[in-house]
Design a protein around this motif. Sequence first.
Motif, short mmCIF file in Angstrom:
data_model
loop_
_atom_site.label_atom_id
_atom_site.label_comp_id
_atom_site.label_asym_id
_atom_site.label_seq_id
_atom_site.Cartn_x
_atom_site.Cartn_y
_atom_site.Cartn_z
N GLY A 87 33.77 34.84 42.46
CA GLY A 87 35.18 35.07 42.64
C GLY A 87 35.49 36.51 42.32
N LEU A 88 36.62 37.00 42.79
CA LEU A 88 36.95 38.41 42.63
C LEU A 88 38.43 38.59 42.32
N ILE A 89 38.70 39.40 41.29
CA ILE A 89 40.07 39.85 41.01
C ILE A 89 40.02 41.37 41.04
N PRO A 90 40.45 42.00 42.14
CA PRO A 90 40.33 43.45 42.27
C PRO A 90 41.34 44.19 41.38
N ALA A 91 40.83 45.16 40.61
CA ALA A 91 41.72 45.93 39.75
C ALA A 91 41.18 47.33 39.52
N GLY A 92 40.47 47.88 40.52
CA GLY A 92 39.88 49.20 40.36
C GLY A 92 40.59 50.25 41.18
N ALA A 98 36.96 43.96 47.87
CA ALA A 98 38.25 43.31 48.10
C ALA A 98 38.86 43.75 49.42
N ARG A 99 38.74 45.04 49.75
CA ARG A 99 39.27 45.54 51.01
C ARG A 99 38.58 44.87 52.20
N ASN A 198 26.89 48.03 53.58
CA ASN A 198 26.86 46.58 53.78
C ASN A 198 28.23 46.07 54.20
N SER A 199 29.29 46.80 53.81
CA SER A 199 30.65 46.42 54.19
C SER A 199 31.32 47.58 54.92
N ASN A 200 32.45 47.29 55.54
CA ASN A 200 33.14 48.32 56.32
C ASN A 200 34.01 49.22 55.45
N SER A 201 34.15 48.90 54.18
CA SER A 201 34.95 49.73 53.28
C SER A 201 34.03 50.52 52.37
N GLY A 204 36.97 53.31 49.80
CA GLY A 204 38.36 53.14 50.23
C GLY A 204 38.60 53.49 51.68
N PHE A 205 37.58 54.05 52.36
CA PHE A 205 37.69 54.37 53.79
C PHE A 205 37.10 53.22 54.60
N GLU A 206 37.87 52.69 55.52
CA GLU A 206 37.45 51.49 56.22
C GLU A 206 36.90 51.77 57.62
N LYS A 207 36.64 53.04 57.94
CA LYS A 207 36.12 53.39 59.26
C LYS A 207 34.79 54.16 59.19
#
Length: 299
Positions: A87-92, A98-99, A198-201, A204-207
Amino acid sequence: MKNARVIYNPTSGREQLKKHLPYILDRLEQAGYVASAHQTKKEGCAKDAAFEAGKNGYDLVIAAGGDGTIFEVINGLAELEKRPRLGLIPAGTTNDLARAFHMNELDIEEICDVLTGAHVSPLDVGKAGDQYFVNIAAGGSLTELTYDTPSRLKTMLGQMAYYVKGFEKLFFLKPRQARVEYDGKLFEGEIMLFLIANSNSVGGFEKLSPEARLDDGLFDLLLLKKTNLPDFVRIGSLALTGQHIHEDKVVYIQANRIKLEIEGEMQLNLDGEHGGTIPKEFVNLHHHFEMLVPEQEEK
């Protein structure tokens, strides 16, 4: 009865997690969990706590904090034969994982709806030597920003802190000779930096890695070839929209296994943390975890 362990960084999210903790635990109890919490106190604390929870048969381990907390929790659980749900609670500052699941847009009540729900997604993780990562492995001067940026500056400025430090590093970029083997293919040449996403984020950049998925068993490998400062800035601006992957100076491919060698010493960044030095081999572990996600993100 099911058991849930919340592993939280009390300094993340402008120290809001401590305020929300009683509500989080109550929501978990209402959902049928025996819920408890572990407050991290030093580096490595979240990793040890996650390992103990997994070894003791907890059904759910929740990483509450920034990407560093998630990195440690992943590393604490990844080698266990039987792994709990995540589970995840994003707070960074950036909250890359999370993105990727659109959880950074949720308030604490909605996050608890996810944690007490039944919607899960398979989650790939990367292995680099004896360490694991869920978002990114990277090398090159600019990729050192996440662990070079002081915590106090990140608390005050948020993501803007990375831009401040990044501007300082632009004038010290140097190419390095690299040898990159990926799924039986080979690249040799000078590069400015590399990203194994591994992820698209990413930061903080999603591209930056627009085709990346967390469940496809593949990394998205990006190599920036030797270039001058004006071109570097131009390509960087294209990365805001994902158009950089069409540039001649950019190699962008997908692979399950990557072996990387660099001339001279280069530090490795794993999910924003020190990951040792190159050379390294990177392996994608397909569907290594299950993670609770918002309903629309269920695979």
